[in-house]
Design an enzyme around this catalytic site. Structure first.
Site, PDB file in Angstrom:
ATOM      1  N   HIS A 181       0.814  -1.214   0.000  1.00 41.01           N
ATOM      2  CA  HIS A 181       0.000   0.000   0.000  1.00 41.01           C
ATOM      3  C   HIS A 181       0.844   1.259   0.000  1.00 41.01           C
ATOM      4  O   HIS A 181       0.450   2.284  -0.537  1.00 41.01           O
ATOM      5  CB  HIS A 181      -0.981  -0.025   1.161  1.00 41.01           C
ATOM      6  CG  HIS A 181      -2.188  -0.820   0.818  1.00 41.01           C
ATOM      7  ND1 HIS A 181      -2.329  -2.131   1.179  1.00 41.01           N
ATOM      8  CD2 HIS A 181      -3.265  -0.516   0.051  1.00 41.01           C
ATOM      9  CE1 HIS A 181      -3.468  -2.593   0.682  1.00 41.01           C
ATOM     10  NE2 HIS A 181      -4.044  -1.636  -0.011  1.00 41.01           N
ATOM     11  N   ARG A 286     -10.508   4.475  -2.175  1.00 41.77           N
ATOM     12  CA  ARG A 286     -10.260   3.628  -0.994  1.00 41.77           C
ATOM     13  C   ARG A 286     -10.648   4.444   0.225  1.00 41.77           C
ATOM     14  O   ARG A 286     -10.205   5.582   0.358  1.00 41.77           O
ATOM     15  CB  ARG A 286      -8.776   3.263  -0.911  1.00 41.77           C
ATOM     16  CG  ARG A 286      -8.286   2.335  -2.018  1.00 41.77           C
ATOM     17  CD  ARG A 286      -6.791   2.072  -1.860  1.00 41.77           C
ATOM     18  NE  ARG A 286      -6.331   0.962  -2.658  1.00 41.77           N
ATOM     19  CZ  ARG A 286      -5.795   1.077  -3.879  1.00 41.77           C
ATOM     20  NH1 ARG A 286      -5.657   2.259  -4.425  1.00 41.77           N
ATOM     21  NH2 ARG A 286      -5.399   0.021  -4.539  1.00 41.77           N
ATOM     22  N   ARG A 320     -15.376   2.539  -2.409  1.00 44.59           N
ATOM     23  CA  ARG A 320     -15.329   1.192  -1.847  1.00 44.59           C
ATOM     24  C   ARG A 320     -15.542   1.276  -0.346  1.00 44.59           C
ATOM     25  O   ARG A 320     -14.943   2.128   0.324  1.00 44.59           O
ATOM     26  CB  ARG A 320     -13.961   0.574  -2.143  1.00 44.59           C
ATOM     27  CG  ARG A 320     -13.855  -0.845  -1.658  1.00 44.59           C
ATOM     28  CD  ARG A 320     -12.566  -1.461  -2.113  1.00 44.59           C
ATOM     29  NE  ARG A 320     -11.421  -0.912  -1.407  1.00 44.59           N
ATOM     30  CZ  ARG A 320     -10.166  -1.234  -1.695  1.00 44.59           C
ATOM     31  NH1 ARG A 320      -9.892  -2.060  -2.671  1.00 44.59           N
ATOM     32  NH2 ARG A 320      -9.173  -0.717  -1.016  1.00 44.59           N
ATOM     33  N   GLU A 417     -11.388  -9.915  -6.302  1.00 43.81           N
ATOM     34  CA  GLU A 417      -9.993  -9.997  -5.874  1.00 43.81           C
ATOM     35  C   GLU A 417      -9.723 -11.271  -5.080  1.00 43.81           C
ATOM     36  O   GLU A 417      -8.578 -11.565  -4.758  1.00 43.81           O
ATOM     37  CB  GLU A 417      -9.594  -8.749  -5.080  1.00 43.81           C
ATOM     38  CG  GLU A 417     -10.518  -8.408  -3.921  1.00 43.81           C
ATOM     39  CD  GLU A 417     -10.148  -7.088  -3.234  1.00 43.81           C
ATOM     40  OE1 GLU A 417      -9.064  -6.540  -3.499  1.00 43.81           O
ATOM     41  OE2 GLU A 417     -10.953  -6.617  -2.403  1.00 43.81           O
ATOM     42  N   ASN A 439      -4.303  -6.449  -7.514  1.00 44.60           N
ATOM     43  CA  ASN A 439      -3.252  -6.557  -6.491  1.00 44.60           C
ATOM     44  C   ASN A 439      -3.509  -7.785  -5.610  1.00 44.60           C
ATOM     45  O   ASN A 439      -2.642  -8.627  -5.396  1.00 44.60           O
ATOM     46  CB  ASN A 439      -3.223  -5.319  -5.597  1.00 44.60           C
ATOM     47  CG  ASN A 439      -3.080  -4.032  -6.391  1.00 44.60           C
ATOM     48  OD1 ASN A 439      -2.565  -4.040  -7.502  1.00 44.60           O
ATOM     49  ND2 ASN A 439      -3.538  -2.934  -5.833  1.00 44.60           N
ATOM     50  N   ASP A 440      -4.732  -7.851  -5.093  1.00 46.27           N
ATOM     51  CA  ASP A 440      -5.037  -8.984  -4.219  1.00 46.27           C
ATOM     52  C   ASP A 440      -5.264 -10.261  -5.014  1.00 46.27           C
ATOM     53  O   ASP A 440      -4.843 -11.341  -4.596  1.00 46.27           O
ATOM     54  CB  ASP A 440      -6.246  -8.677  -3.332  1.00 46.27           C
ATOM     55  CG  ASP A 440      -5.834  -7.853  -2.133  1.00 46.27           C
ATOM     56  OD1 ASP A 440      -4.836  -8.229  -1.493  1.00 46.27           O
ATOM     57  OD2 ASP A 440      -6.462  -6.829  -1.859  1.00 46.27           O
ATOM     58  N   ARG A 450       1.697  -9.597  -1.202  1.00 48.28           N
ATOM     59  CA  ARG A 450       1.970  -8.362  -1.944  1.00 48.28           C
ATOM     60  C   ARG A 450       2.969  -7.464  -1.245  1.00 48.28           C
ATOM     61  O   ARG A 450       3.529  -6.564  -1.859  1.00 48.28           O
ATOM     62  CB  ARG A 450       0.655  -7.608  -2.187  1.00 48.28           C
ATOM     63  CG  ARG A 450      -0.059  -7.258  -0.913  1.00 48.28           C
ATOM     64  CD  ARG A 450      -1.468  -6.794  -1.172  1.00 48.28           C
ATOM     65  NE  ARG A 450      -1.537  -5.420  -1.630  1.00 48.28           N
ATOM     66  CZ  ARG A 450      -2.665  -4.797  -1.964  1.00 48.28           C
ATOM     67  NH1 ARG A 450      -3.815  -5.457  -1.916  1.00 48.28           N
ATOM     68  NH2 ARG A 450      -2.684  -3.553  -2.348  1.00 48.28           N
ATOM     69  N   CYS A 487      -9.273  -2.056 -11.123  1.00 46.37           N
ATOM     70  CA  CYS A 487      -8.761  -0.916 -10.356  1.00 46.37           C
ATOM     71  C   CYS A 487      -7.483  -1.257  -9.606  1.00 46.37           C
ATOM     72  O   CYS A 487      -7.011  -0.468  -8.800  1.00 46.37           O
ATOM     73  CB  CYS A 487      -9.823  -0.395  -9.394  1.00 46.37           C
ATOM     74  SG  CYS A 487     -10.304  -1.605  -8.159  1.00 46.37           S
TER      75      CYS A 487
HETATM   76  C1  PEP Z   1      -6.576  -4.604  -5.343  1.00 44.17           C
HETATM   77  O1  PEP Z   1      -6.492  -5.517  -4.516  1.00 44.17           O
HETATM   78  O2  PEP Z   1      -6.168  -4.700  -6.523  1.00 44.17           O
HETATM   79  C2  PEP Z   1      -7.186  -3.319  -4.963  1.00 44.17           C
HETATM   80  C3  PEP Z   1      -7.462  -2.393  -5.857  1.00 44.17           C
HETATM   81  O3  PEP Z   1      -7.415  -3.117  -3.643  1.00 44.17           O
HETATM   82  P1  PEP Z   1      -6.269  -2.761  -2.565  1.00 44.17           P
HETATM   83  O4  PEP Z   1      -4.987  -2.516  -3.315  1.00 44.17           O
HETATM   84  O5  PEP Z   1      -6.729  -1.546  -1.835  1.00 44.17           O
HETATM   85  O6  PEP Z   1      -6.240  -3.978  -1.718  1.00 44.17           O
HETATM   86 MG    MG Z   2      -7.552  -5.384  -2.665  1.00 41.34          MG
END
Ligand code: PEP
Ligand code: MG
Length: 527
Positions: A181, A286, A320, A417, A439-440, A450, A487
């Site tokens: 993050h 977010r 979200r 995700e 990402n997740d 991650r 996203c």
């Molecule tokens: C993701 O997981 O791709 C996402 C957009 O959410 P975050 O990065 O906030 O977990």
């Molecule tokens: Mg995520």
């Protein structure tokens, strides 16, 4: 000393030139004073320092963050809070122990409250306690000089957020990950960042050169290296400048296929300075960072959401619901877990703490009348979770209607995700939209955290398993008429954009500084 180049992995592109500032230095221990009067003066000076620090953060904060900071300042200035610590100093305690004991007692009282509001305030008190302890023990060298390159094992999001990046500077991490993050925050604020540099055996004083375009750092650079660095950083600036010509244009591929490009934001103030004409709205707001150190009340949240909706006008804004947990702990809300990425995170936590979730739902329902709002739920794994969350929206909507409060029920969609959803999306044919969280999704498909640099090469959206899932969700959406966007950070990565468009996506959401380069990359794809 000879120049040394150490290679790492670029996490947020750009160049920075400045002294290295070590993040991992051990905290300086508090030095006892000669008398109780000296201890009392030290405590008062530390409280004053914490207040000044918060005041300067308030000046730069948006209205919502400022509200939280002002609350902290007011508590620090309340003599009732410091009274017991001053009394303990009078009985011979040193300032740090006296302050800690006094605040711990206060925190325990708040934690034991049967009211959520007071339990949530315990997190504020912990924060206040630690700020004063830090001010008591730190030496004047604790702050990084402007323009410094922060170097350490990792950097917490709060440290990132309290650093003034307006004078340049960058981040060089021994470990870290491009998918963390904090890397996401660095990209969204345009702060150069390199991860995976390992331990730098020598850390010479003087200027270091951070190349976050290719991923590396040069220590003790020679004049020739400094010259070459300046050339690379200006050609990077020229390249960025060229991409700017795409910024105001709608995104289209070489074959003329239109692609929607939206922005990812975390704070309402992130939209300041973005011309709404350059994007197709907000693909992901977010909200967990609003929850930062204290739980925001309904009004704070309502104003935060309303501000973004009004900025976007008729364009859609996808907010979200809070995705706390994982690598985004929120004091007073998230729980300690051995494996937080697989634990009580996102919608799971919101459904477990409905009192807190309902506050956010009411704020969203009320804000919805000010623009084109869509709401999505994070970390959905089963259709029941979606139904329960949607039912809470319906309940709060009915309650607002009964009270005559203006509101609107926005379309409700889900993040894709968790692999269960990507593999079996048919259970979700009733949702308003899908937004793929690459990402997740990548970390769960590849079993590669991650935020762990050691497994970063595995954490790749390019893996056929990840791309196949993305393509199958896009195909399912087309078949059922459910809009599908993405996203996750891959959406803003020029190297990933061709594969995402080939997988069938036509709607991406990216960090604001990536808008122009993403559109330029789209223009190069032949789908
Ligand atoms: C993701 O997981 O791709 C996402 C957009 O959410 P975050 O990065 O906030 O977990
Ligand atoms: Mg995520």
């Amino acid at each position: 000393m000879r120049a040394m180049r150490i290679d790492g992995v670029p996490a947020s592109p750009g160049y920075a030139e400045g002294p290295l500032f070590e993040l991992d230095r051990p905290p300086v221990a508090y030095r006892r004073k000669a008398s109780p009067a000296g201890e009392e003066a030290a405590l008062k000076a530390a409280i004053g320092k914490a207040v000044r620090r918060l005041t300067s953060l308030t000046d730069a904060a948006d209205a919502d963050a400022a509200g939280i900071l002002e609350f902290h300042i007011a508590m620090l200035q309340d003599d009732a809070l410091s009274g017991p610590a001053i009394a303990a100093i009078g009985s011979g305690e040193p300032a740090d122990a006296a302050w800690r004991q006094a605040l711990d007692a206060e925190i325990a009282g708040y934690e034991a409250s049967d009211q959520d509001y007071f339990r949530a305030r315990a997190a504020d008190l912990r924060d206040i306690r630690d700020q004063v302890l830090r001010a008591l023990s730190e030496d004047s060298e604790d702050a990084a000089p402007p323009g410094a390159i922060l170097y350490g094992t990792d950097i917490p999001p709060t440290r990132f957020l309290e650093t003034d990046w307006s004078k340049g500077g960058g981040i060089a991490l021994k470990a870290g990950s491009t998918a963390s993050h904090v890397a996401m925050l660095a990209r969204s604020r345009g702060v150069p960042m390199v991860v995976g540099l390992g331990d730098l055996a020598d850390k010479p004083a003087g200027v270091a050169l951070l190349d976050a375009e290719h991923g590396g750092i040069v220590l003790s650079p020679s004049p020739a290296e400094i010259e070459a660095f300046h050339q690379s950083s200006s050609s990077f600036a020229v390249q960025q400048g060229k991409a700017q010509t795409f910024l105001i244009q709608p995104a289209v591929t070489k074959a003329g296929t239109p692609v929607r490009v939206r922005v990812n934001i975390a704070y309402p103030s992130d939209v300041d300075g973005i011309d709404i004409a350059t994007c197709d709205g907000v693909g992901l707001m977010r909200t967990e960072f609003l929850f930062g150190k204290a739980l925001p009340d309904e009004e704070t949240q309502y104003h935060a959401y309303r501000r973004v909706l009004e900025w976007a006008g008729e364009k859609p804004v996808t907010i979200r619901t809070v995705d706390a947990g994982g690598d985004k702990p929120v004091p007073g809300f998230t729980v300690e877990e051995t494996n937080p990425f697989l634990g009580l995170r996102g919608i799971r936590l919101s459904l477990a703490r409905r009192d807190i979730f309902r506050v956010q739902i009411r704020a969203l329902l009320r804000a919805a009348i000010h623009g084109n709002l869509k709401v999505m739920f994070p970390m959905i794994a089963t259709a029941e979770e979606y139904s329960q969350a949607a039912a809470l929206f319906a309940e709060e909507q009915a309650a607002l209607a009964a009270r005559g409060v203006a509101h609107r029920l926005p379309p409700l969609g889900i993040m894709v995700e968790v692999p269960s959803v990507a593999i079996a999306p048919e259970a979700f044919a009733n949702v308003a939209f899908f937004s793929i969280g690459s990402n997740d999704l990548t970390q769960y498909v590849m079993a590669a955290a991650r935020d762990n640099g050691a497994v970063a090469p595995l954490n790749s959206v390019h893996h056929p398993a990840v791309l196949r899932l993305i393509a199958s969700v896009a195909a399912f959406g087309r078949e059922k008429g459910i809009p599908v966007s993405l996203c996750g950070d891959a959406g803003g990565d020029p190297a990933a954009i061709p594969a995402l468009l080939e997988a069938g996506l036509r709607d991406l959401s990216v960090a604001p500084p990536q808008l122009a380069t993403a559109k330029a990359a789209i223009a190069d794809v032949s789908v």
